[in-house]
Every structure is written in structure tokens, then in C-alpha cells.
Design a protein around this motif. Structure first.
Motif, PDB file in Angstrom:
ATOM      1  N   LEU A   1       0.811  -1.215   0.000  1.00  0.00           N
ATOM      2  CA  LEU A   1       0.000   0.000   0.000  1.00  0.00           C
ATOM      3  C   LEU A   1       0.846   1.268   0.000  1.00  0.00           C
ATOM      4  CD1 LEU A   1      -2.474  -1.100   2.816  1.00  0.00           C
ATOM      5  CD2 LEU A   1      -2.996  -1.014   0.355  1.00  0.00           C
ATOM      6  N   GLN A   2       0.329   2.283  -0.681  1.00  0.00           N
ATOM      7  CA  GLN A   2       0.850   3.648  -0.602  1.00  0.00           C
ATOM      8  C   GLN A   2      -0.189   4.487   0.126  1.00  0.00           C
ATOM      9  OE1 GLN A   2       3.551   5.514  -1.840  1.00  0.00           O
ATOM     10  NE2 GLN A   2       2.750   7.562  -2.210  1.00  0.00           N
ATOM     11  N   ALA A   3       0.247   5.195   1.179  1.00  0.00           N
ATOM     12  CA  ALA A   3      -0.690   5.993   1.990  1.00  0.00           C
ATOM     13  C   ALA A   3      -0.074   7.344   2.308  1.00  0.00           C
ATOM     14  CB  ALA A   3      -1.047   5.247   3.275  1.00  0.00           C
ATOM     15  N   TYR A   4       0.222   8.106   1.267  1.00  0.00           N
ATOM     16  CA  TYR A   4       0.838   9.420   1.448  1.00  0.00           C
ATOM     17  C   TYR A   4      -0.239  10.488   1.599  1.00  0.00           C
ATOM     18  CZ  TYR A   4       3.524  13.646   0.572  1.00  0.00           C
ATOM     19  OH  TYR A   4       4.089  14.881   0.681  1.00  0.00           O
ATOM     20  N   THR A   5      -0.013  11.438   2.486  1.00  0.00           N
ATOM     21  CA  THR A   5      -0.964  12.525   2.737  1.00  0.00           C
ATOM     22  C   THR A   5      -0.233  13.866   2.665  1.00  0.00           C
ATOM     23  OG1 THR A   5      -0.606  12.163   5.096  1.00  0.00           O
ATOM     24  CG2 THR A   5      -2.547  11.150   4.138  1.00  0.00           C
ATOM     25  N   GLY A   6      -0.095  14.393   1.450  1.00  0.00           N
ATOM     26  CA  GLY A   6       0.659  15.617   1.233  1.00  0.00           C
ATOM     27  C   GLY A   6       0.219  16.819   2.041  1.00  0.00           C
ATOM     28  N   PRO A   7      -1.062  17.205   1.995  1.00  0.00           N
ATOM     29  CA  PRO A   7      -1.478  18.407   2.725  1.00  0.00           C
ATOM     30  C   PRO A   7      -1.256  18.315   4.233  1.00  0.00           C
ATOM     31  CG  PRO A   7      -3.127  17.803   1.096  1.00  0.00           C
ATOM     32  CD  PRO A   7      -2.140  16.676   1.145  1.00  0.00           C
ATOM     33  N   PHE A   8      -1.302  17.107   4.779  1.00  0.00           N
ATOM     34  CA  PHE A   8      -1.122  16.950   6.225  1.00  0.00           C
ATOM     35  C   PHE A   8       0.275  17.338   6.677  1.00  0.00           C
ATOM     36  CE2 PHE A   8      -4.573  13.425   6.716  1.00  0.00           C
ATOM     37  CZ  PHE A   8      -5.516  14.307   6.223  1.00  0.00           C
ATOM     38  N   GLN A   9       1.248  17.338   5.743  1.00  0.00           N
ATOM     39  CA  GLN A   9       2.620  17.679   6.104  1.00  0.00           C
ATOM     40  C   GLN A   9       2.729  19.139   6.556  1.00  0.00           C
ATOM     41  OE1 GLN A   9       4.687  15.055   6.110  1.00  0.00           O
ATOM     42  NE2 GLN A   9       2.898  13.959   5.333  1.00  0.00           N
ATOM     43  N   HIS A  10       1.741  19.941   6.174  1.00  0.00           N
ATOM     44  CA  HIS A  10       1.830  21.384   6.421  1.00  0.00           C
ATOM     45  C   HIS A  10       0.766  21.872   7.406  1.00  0.00           C
ATOM     46  CE1 HIS A  10       4.702  21.572   3.102  1.00  0.00           C
ATOM     47  NE2 HIS A  10       3.897  20.729   2.490  1.00  0.00           N
ATOM     48  N   ILE A  11       0.174  20.965   8.162  1.00  0.00           N
ATOM     49  CA  ILE A  11      -0.724  21.386   9.240  1.00  0.00           C
ATOM     50  C   ILE A  11       0.132  22.068  10.303  1.00  0.00           C
ATOM     51  CG2 ILE A  11      -2.282  20.608  11.064  1.00  0.00           C
ATOM     52  CD1 ILE A  11      -3.097  18.299   9.203  1.00  0.00           C
ATOM     53  N   ARG A  12      -0.201  23.295  10.654  1.00  0.00           N
ATOM     54  CA  ARG A  12       0.687  24.089  11.506  1.00  0.00           C
ATOM     55  C   ARG A  12       0.695  23.621  12.956  1.00  0.00           C
ATOM     56  NH1 ARG A  12       3.244  25.206   7.141  1.00  0.00           N
ATOM     57  NH2 ARG A  12       2.242  26.712   5.764  1.00  0.00           N
ATOM     58  N   ASP A  13      -0.481  23.325  13.490  1.00  0.00           N
ATOM     59  CA  ASP A  13      -0.571  22.956  14.896  1.00  0.00           C
ATOM     60  C   ASP A  13      -0.065  21.524  15.093  1.00  0.00           C
ATOM     61  OD1 ASP A  13      -2.518  21.528  17.122  1.00  0.00           O
ATOM     62  OD2 ASP A  13      -1.942  23.573  17.671  1.00  0.00           O
ATOM     63  N   PRO A  14       0.882  21.300  16.006  1.00  0.00           N
ATOM     64  CA  PRO A  14       1.457  19.957  16.167  1.00  0.00           C
ATOM     65  C   PRO A  14       0.458  18.903  16.620  1.00  0.00           C
ATOM     66  CG  PRO A  14       2.269  21.466  17.868  1.00  0.00           C
ATOM     67  CD  PRO A  14       1.564  22.289  16.859  1.00  0.00           C
ATOM     68  N   GLU A  15      -0.497  19.283  17.471  1.00  0.00           N
ATOM     69  CA  GLU A  15      -1.486  18.296  17.918  1.00  0.00           C
ATOM     70  C   GLU A  15      -2.405  17.890  16.766  1.00  0.00           C
ATOM     71  OE1 GLU A  15      -3.619  19.457  21.381  1.00  0.00           O
ATOM     72  OE2 GLU A  15      -1.816  19.703  22.626  1.00  0.00           O
ATOM     73  N   GLU A  16      -2.804  18.860  15.960  1.00  0.00           N
ATOM     74  CA  GLU A  16      -3.649  18.545  14.808  1.00  0.00           C
ATOM     75  C   GLU A  16      -2.876  17.694  13.799  1.00  0.00           C
ATOM     76  OE1 GLU A  16      -5.316  22.040  13.075  1.00  0.00           O
ATOM     77  OE2 GLU A  16      -6.176  22.769  14.960  1.00  0.00           O
ATOM     78  N   ARG A  17      -1.589  17.995  13.629  1.00  0.00           N
ATOM     79  CA  ARG A  17      -0.757  17.213  12.706  1.00  0.00           C
ATOM     80  C   ARG A  17      -0.609  15.781  13.209  1.00  0.00           C
ATOM     81  NH1 ARG A  17       2.849  20.784  12.569  1.00  0.00           N
ATOM     82  NH2 ARG A  17       4.617  19.773  13.580  1.00  0.00           N
ATOM     83  N   ALA A  18      -0.432  15.619  14.513  1.00  0.00           N
ATOM     84  CA  ALA A  18      -0.325  14.283  15.107  1.00  0.00           C
ATOM     85  C   ALA A  18      -1.632  13.512  14.942  1.00  0.00           C
ATOM     86  CB  ALA A  18       0.051  14.387  16.584  1.00  0.00           C
ATOM     87  N   ASP A  19      -2.752  14.181  15.151  1.00  0.00           N
ATOM     88  CA  ASP A  19      -4.059  13.528  14.998  1.00  0.00           C
ATOM     89  C   ASP A  19      -4.270  13.075  13.552  1.00  0.00           C
ATOM     90  OD1 ASP A  19      -4.619  13.918  17.669  1.00  0.00           O
ATOM     91  OD2 ASP A  19      -5.891  15.687  17.335  1.00  0.00           O
ATOM     92  N   ALA A  20      -3.851  13.916  12.611  1.00  0.00           N
ATOM     93  CA  ALA A  20      -3.998  13.566  11.196  1.00  0.00           C
ATOM     94  C   ALA A  20      -3.135  12.357  10.844  1.00  0.00           C
ATOM     95  CB  ALA A  20      -3.622  14.757  10.321  1.00  0.00           C
ATOM     96  N   ALA A  21      -1.912  12.321  11.388  1.00  0.00           N
ATOM     97  CA  ALA A  21      -1.028  11.178  11.139  1.00  0.00           C
ATOM     98  C   ALA A  21      -1.609   9.897  11.715  1.00  0.00           C
ATOM     99  CB  ALA A  21       0.355  11.446  11.721  1.00  0.00           C
ATOM    100  N   LEU A  22      -2.197   9.995  12.894  1.00  0.00           N
ATOM    101  CA  LEU A  22      -2.819   8.824  13.524  1.00  0.00           C
ATOM    102  C   LEU A  22      -4.000   8.334  12.686  1.00  0.00           C
ATOM    103  CD1 LEU A  22      -3.294   6.816  15.825  1.00  0.00           C
ATOM    104  CD2 LEU A  22      -4.561   8.615  17.036  1.00  0.00           C
ATOM    105  N   ALA A  23      -4.833   9.250  12.227  1.00  0.00           N
ATOM    106  CA  ALA A  23      -5.983   8.864  11.413  1.00  0.00           C
ATOM    107  C   ALA A  23      -5.533   8.190  10.116  1.00  0.00           C
ATOM    108  CB  ALA A  23      -6.837  10.092  11.109  1.00  0.00           C
TER     109      ALA A  23
END
Length: 371
Positions: free
Chosen positions: A176-198
Motif C-alpha cells: 500500500l501507498q498511503a501518502y498525505t501531502g497536505p497533512f505535512q503542512h498542518i501548523r498545529d502539532p497536535e492537529e498534525r499528530a491527529d492527522a497522522a494517527l488517522a
């Protein structure tokens, strides 16, 4: 036509023809070592994305530091980077068209090649090309891990598609490929962590659907410079594919507690002041054709008193703070790109500098490789 080399080994920065793409070798090497160390400590393979640097020489450095292979985004880009000696290439895109597929198979006869798909009709095209060329192509299913781009959104279709790939002549299902480009630029670290977990949870759900059919799923690849720490901690991926970490840019610098805390700015556009019309403004010889501006204006390295505020095709306007020191006519400024990947694609040559002196002048091997 390739542009003339802007410098020669041994030159100091004041002798480099501007505008020029400049790389600080100490920072570049530190960034490569840091990511390789983080991936190894996290028990994950590292497959850097070479669309960032487009350079066989930088790919060599990444491979020497322990990368298992590289990503490329286009067939022509992969072809241009084979000079690095890479033996394992992921073309992280959907390749269609007889000519492109034949060239993809040509690469596959020499190195391990993997590419992406998300539907059965494309699987048939890939299989026909492999059979036509007597090649084997390894395949990842690209899933939508939350960013609504190219990936397969209905996870109920993942298992049947994996079965279709597994049965197709000339193809080998890899994972599988599961890349999420826009998530790389989420500014808030907690929101970025939540996006990575999802994203990780979606990838694991897709993997489980494949395993339930008795197929293997040896590879789950994705992640990036903005999310690498979270990707490593989630342990869903078998490999990560960051790219911008080698260079960094203004946009990544806007992430709170982001990669700029780990990696140093190594990429610059060297520009010369070509006009000083008034006390609070100067103009430089780098504009839109030297600086990609899709992520905003560049910064001026180590000059908080200067702000790059406007660009025409060939010139840029730099404003000086009230108590700032105005650059002189002919003075050199190091501009920090707002977005490193497309900025690199503006140049034929990359001037590699250590302690203010040119050590190498590298070609940007994959410049313009959009086919």
C-alpha cells in the motif's frame, strides 16, 4: 539549452554568477544523517523522495546513509536518477500511456521498480505492458489516507483490487501507498499528530482487508517531512518517504514544533542587489523565474531586517526595516525558498558550498522531467 555553470570549485560566494541555486553542504549532510538516524531508531526503512532535489549526487548521499531506495514522481525523473546507482525505485504516481509504460518496463529490467494503481482498468494496462516487454513491475495500491487526492477511497475495493494485481501476469502485488501531502503542512502539532494517527488507522484497515484474503502486504509506505516523527511513532508504515528534509523551506518553517526544529536550512537562491533606488528598498536579480512562489515569498537568510515583498519575472523587491541596514549595490543575499521542490526545478545547476567556498557544481539531473 543548458545554462552555463554559475561557478567553479574553489570559488567564493562573491564569484558565483547570480541568481544561483546554492546548497550548504554541512547542513545538507547533517539533515541526511539526522533523518537516517531517526528512521533507523524507529525501526523503519527510509525511502527519500527525490522529486525534491532531482539530483543523482544527493541521492548517492542518501543511499550511502542507509536509504533502501528512492521515490521518483515521473518515469523520466526515475530515468534521470539511475546514475545515482539506486537499485530500488518507487515511482509514486499512476503511469498511463503506452510509451511511458514501455519506458517504465525498460527501467524494471535493470532495477527493482514499483509503481501505483487504484483501479482494475489500470491494472490491465500495467499487466499488458509488462507482458509486452518481458518485465516484472511491483505494484502498490494507493489509498486515500485522508487527503482526498489520487488514492482509492472505498476500502471495500482494496481486497478485490489486490487479488486482481496478484493474478495479473507480469505484476507483483507489494502493498500500500498511503501518502498525505497536505497533512505535512498542518501548523498545529497536535492537529498534525491527529492527522497522522488517522492516516495510520486507514492504512492498517486496508492492510487487514488484504491479509484477510490470504495475501501478503509486505510494504506500507508514506509519510513525509512534516509528519515523520508521528509516522515513526505510529508504526503503521514499513517505510517512510520524506523529501524536503534535505533542504527545508519557508513553508515548513511555519509548522509549529515542526521539522525545522530538527533539520537545518540548506537550500538557498543566491541573488545580487542590482538597484538601490531609495533608502528603504533595493532590487535583486531573482524573480518569479528563479523563485517558485506558490507558498509565498522567500525569506532573506539571517537578515530579519529585510523582507522580500514582490517579484516580477526577473527581479525581486526587498524592503528594509526602519532600523535595518540597506544592502549595497552588488551585495549578495541568500534567499530562503518558500517551497523547495519547484524552486530546484528552476535551475540547471546546484552550487554546493562549504564554509563559503564552492566544493562542487552539480547538475540538477531531473530538471524538467515531467513526462
Amino acid at each position: 539549452m543548458t545554462a552555463p555553470r554559475p561557478a567553479s570549485p574553489g570559488d567564493t560566494l562573491d564569484r558565483v554568477e547570480t541568481p544561483a541555486l546554492v546548497v550548504d553542504l554541512d547542513a545538507l549532510e547533517a539533515n541526511i544523517a539526522a533523518m537516517a538516524s531517526r528512521a533507523k531508531a524507529g525501526g523503519m526503512a527510509l525511502r527519500p523522495h527525490a522529486k525534491t532535489h532531482k539530483s543523482a549526487e544527493i541521492a548517492k548521499l542518501q543511499l550511502a546513509a542507509g536509504a533502501i531506495g528512492i521515490c521518483a514522481q515521473k518515469v523520466s525523473e526515475a530515468e534521470a536518477l539511475l546514475g545515482s546507482g539506486v537499485k530500488d525505485v518507487l515511482i509514486s504516481n499512476h503511469i498511463l500511456g503506452e510509451a511511458k509504460l514501455d519506458r517504465l518496463c525498460g527501467i524494471a529490467k535493470h532495477v527493482r521498480v514499483t509503481t501505483l494503481t487504484s483501479d482494475a482498468a489500470h491494472v490491465a494496462m500495467l499487466s499488458q505492458a509488462a507482458a509486452r516487454n518481458g518485465a516484472e513491475i511491483e505494484i502498490l495500491i494507493e489509498i486515500d489516507a485522508g487527503d482526498a487526492r489520487m488514492g482509492l477511497q472505498n476500502l471495500n475495493q482494496v481486497g478485490p483490487l489486490a487479488q486482481a494485481i496478484d493474478k495479473a501476469p507480469g505484476l507483483r502485488f507489494r502493498g500500500l501507498q498511503a501518502y498525505t501531502g497536505p497533512f505535512q503542512h498542518i501548523r498545529d502539532p497536535e492537529e498534525r499528530a491527529d492527522a497522522a494517527l488517522a492516516s495510520a488507522e486507514i492504512a492498517l484497515e486496508a492492510r487487514d482487508a488484504i491479509l484477510a484474503l490470504g495475501l501478503s502486504c509486505e510494504t506500507i509506505t508514506g509519510g513525509g517531512t512534516g509528519s515523520f516523527d508521528y509516522d515513526l511513532s505510529e508504526q503503521a508504515f514499513t517505510e517512510i518517504q520524506p523529501g524536503s528534509y534535505v533542504f527545508m523551506d519557508m513553508d515548513y518553517g511555519r509548522n509549529e514544533d515542526g521539522p525545522s526544529e530538527v533539520f537545518r536550512q540548506s537550500l538557498f537562491v543566491l541573488a545580487s542587489v542590482i538597484r538601490v533606488p531609495e533608502k528603504r528598498v533595493v532590487y535583486v536579480d531573482a524573480g518569479v523565474k528563479s523563485l517558485n512562489l506558490d507558498s509565498g515569498m522567500p525569506g532573506v537568510h539571517e537578515r530579519t531586517d529585510l523582507a522580500f515583498t514582490k517579484a516580477s519575472d526577473e527581479q525581486g523587491r526587498v524592503e528594509i526595516a526602519t532600523k535595518g541596514q540597506a544592502p549595497k549595490l552588488g551585495e549578495r543575499l541568500l534567499l530562503v525558498p518558500s517551497h523547495c521542490d519547484p524552486t530546484v526545478n528552476q535551475f540547471d545547476w546546484m552550487v554546493a558550498v562549504r564554509n563559503g567556498r564552492v566544493e562542487h557544481v552539480w547538475p540538477v539531473d531531473a530538471r524538467g522531467c515531467v513526462i
